[in-house]
Design an enzyme around this catalytic site. Structure first.
Site, short mmCIF file in Angstrom:
data_model
loop_
_atom_site.label_atom_id
_atom_site.label_comp_id
_atom_site.label_asym_id
_atom_site.label_seq_id
_atom_site.Cartn_x
_atom_site.Cartn_y
_atom_site.Cartn_z
N ASP A 204 0.82 -1.21 0.00
CA ASP A 204 0.00 0.00 0.00
C ASP A 204 0.85 1.25 0.00
O ASP A 204 1.84 1.37 0.73
CB ASP A 204 -0.90 -0.02 1.25
CG ASP A 204 -1.91 1.11 1.27
OD1 ASP A 204 -2.65 1.25 0.29
OD2 ASP A 204 -1.95 1.83 2.29
N GLU A 240 1.69 -0.11 -5.02
CA GLU A 240 0.85 1.03 -5.38
C GLU A 240 1.75 2.26 -5.42
O GLU A 240 2.10 2.82 -4.38
CB GLU A 240 -0.27 1.21 -4.35
CG GLU A 240 -1.19 2.38 -4.69
CD GLU A 240 -2.17 2.70 -3.58
OE1 GLU A 240 -3.26 3.18 -3.88
OE2 GLU A 240 -1.82 2.48 -2.39
#
Length: 556
Positions: A204, A240
């Site tokens: 993330d 990401e």
């Protein structure tokens, strides 16, 4: 790190599917999706052609941020079941030929995490150094990730008697990942889930892992990649990283691709929507031509939609407004000044030609396709949830029954809502489309089969094929495994084009070559004449071909 066995590089040609256990299927009818429900629907994913399941956070959490506010990295939220239920999902997925990756969210914890609770209560606690503290707020503090919600990145805590840093929401204090003691704890978390059989992690918000200007985040990523490789020779780190290509390349690893294994292609994703708004393929074509070359072990993840807002922050203000005007004309369909809270089908007014063209395009691009749950049937968002990411986090639509077959609980007890109106389950659901050979589900299954029968898409070199229409993207992907050609029309009216394959990586001419239509109904090979193909594209049309060399044993 040098990888030579292609079996270790399974992600090069994987079909990823992202879901949240909470929204997928509620087996015990308490209004919340659970592991047991997911286990009963893994056959659906296997039939669709999914080869890697990506699970959104299912850890213990107050769920103030859809589970990304984690209060225990080593446990499953009891609403979904327990670790034994998770292991059963893993076993069933592996039996169906699917790998499983999970979210690694180590930018921050929940403020309810025991680490933070002990850190705020005692300045001498070992956990105090797990977080960043200050006695005052610096004058030059950076903007928060959610500037329309938070007014900065420092928050006063009465119990701690200091300010703590939070790059995201105030209830998510940043972890001090530049400190070795925190990195050691993160390694334990990674090792724990690898030991339970996961095949890697979706990492993330990678650029926010370490807030320094000395490149420390890259040293940290190299250490993480090395640890995952040692513990699991075929483990993947899917990052990401929403940055321009030149900055993204750094996060793969400047020298030999030894940081992130994969990254989502946010640049192409945002240019895709600009191209759709203009009905002109040029923005996407230019983005794809600007893609940097990757090391052999790295890969792009191509996607249409994800669980967050459809971010447009890499477009110029004028370009962003073009996309807003086309696909999110109402203020409630926008969020954070940069994104859209809608799914693709409603944005395209439910036009099946256009929807299929977009997914065909995504599967045809070099890289690995990443689907968000419900995309296979054309789910829409809940328009009654204004200005929120939750609009696209509704219950999976299995049948036309009450609650879409997600749960037998009372509608008022459902944690994820059900899409109302024209996109409601009675109109869009899996059961209905399973029995319709013309459905989007049937088309998506054909795409996954075609993608998996053309491995050069994941391994080969990309080239744009010259043709006169700005609304058309024609491209090839060529490797020793084969030659793939595709054409997609962004305009509502048809186009005729003549493609020259001699410029697509073919050496020694094309004598004896034939092409097979991979998505059409006619499997009869067609000879290539003088290295050229005449192509008819309908409005919003899509075509795939596999070029078969003399003596080559074709798969399609």
């Amino acid at each position: 790190m040098r990888l030579t066995d292609t079996s270790d590089l399974w992600w090069k040609t994987a079909v990823f599917y992202n879901l949240d256990v909470q929204t997928y299927l509620d087996w015990n009818d308490d209004g919340v999706g659970d592991f047991e429900g997911l286990a009963h629907r893994l056959d659906h994913l296997a039939e669709l052609g999914v080869t890697c399941l990506w699970l959104a956070p299912f850890y213990e959490s107050p769920r103030q941020d859809n589970g990304y506010d984690i209060s225990n990295y080593y446990g499953a939220d009891e609403r979904y079941g327990h670790l034994g239920d998770f292991v059963e999902v893993m076993r069933t997925a592996k039996d169906r030929g699917m790998r499983v990756i999970v979210d690694l969210v180590v930018n921050h914890t929940s403020d309810q995490h025991p680490w933070f609770q002990q850190a705020r209560a005692d300045r001498t606690s070992r956990y105090r150094e797990f977080y960043n503290w200050r006695d005052d707020v610096p004058d030059d503090q950076p903007a928060n990730m959610f500037p329309d919600v938070e007014d900065g990145v420092w928050r006063w805590d009465d119990e701690a008697g200091q300010y703590y840093q939070h790059t995201f929401y105030r209830h998510q204090p940043d972890l001090a990942t530049e400190k070795q003691v925190v990195r050691d704890e993160i390694a334990k978390v990674i090792g724990f889930w690898l030991q339970l059989g996961v095949d890697g992690f979706r990492v993330d918000a990678v650029p926010s892992l370490i807030d320094t200007a000395d490149g420390a985040e890259h040293e940290f990523l190299r250490a993480l990649r090395g640890y995952v490789t040692r513990r699991s020779g075929s483990g993947v780190l899917l990052g990401e990283v929403n940055l321009p290509y030149d900055e993204q390349l750094l996060f793969f690893g400047e020298d030999d691709g030894n940081e992130l294994t994969m990254q989502f292609d946010f640049v192409a994703n945002q240019q895709l929507y600009l191209a759709l708004a203009r009905q002109d393929a040029t923005p996407l074509r230019d983005a794809l031509l600007a893609r940097p070359a990757l090391a052999r072990g790295n890969q792009w993840g191509n996607f249409v939609r994800n669980h967050d807002e459809l971010t447009l922050d890499q477009l110029t203000e004028d370009e962003r407004n073009e996309v807003f005007d086309a696909f999110a004309p109402e203020p409630g369909q926008r969020i954070h000044g940069r994104g859209i809270t809608r799914r693709l089908p409603p944005m395209l007014d439910g036009d099946p030609r256009r929807i299929r063209m977009v997914y065909s395009l995504i599967f045809s691009l070099p890289g690995a396709p990443v689907l968000y749950y419900g995309e296979e049937i054309g789910m829409g968002e809940d328009p009654t949830i204004s200005g929120s990411r939750s609009a696209v986090r509704t219950a999976m639509q299995w049948t036309g029954d009450a609650n879409g077959g997600f749960s037998n609980a009372d509608a008022d007890d459902l944690v994820p809502g059900v899409v109302p109106g024209g996109n409601a389950p009675e109109h869009i659901n899996v059961a209905q489309q399973r029995h319709d050979d013309t459905s989007l589900l049937a088309f998506m299954s054909r795409l996954t089969r075609a993608y998996r029968s053309a491995p050069e898409i994941g391994w080969g070199d990309f080239a744009v094929l010259d043709q006169p229409h700005a609304c058309v993207l024609a491209h090839s992907v060529e490797s020793s495994l084969g030659l793939f050609v595709a054409a997609h029309n962004f305009a509502p009216d048809g186009r005729s084009l003549d493609l020259d394959l001699t410029g697509s990586g073919v050496e020694g001419g094309t004598d004896g070559f034939v092409v097979v239509d991979m998505l059409g109904d006619d499997p009869v090979p067609r000879p290539i004449e003088n290295g050229r193909m005449s192509v008819e594209l309908e409005g919003y049309g899509q075509r795939w071909w596999r070029v078969i060399r003399p003596g080559e044993k074709r798969l399609v």
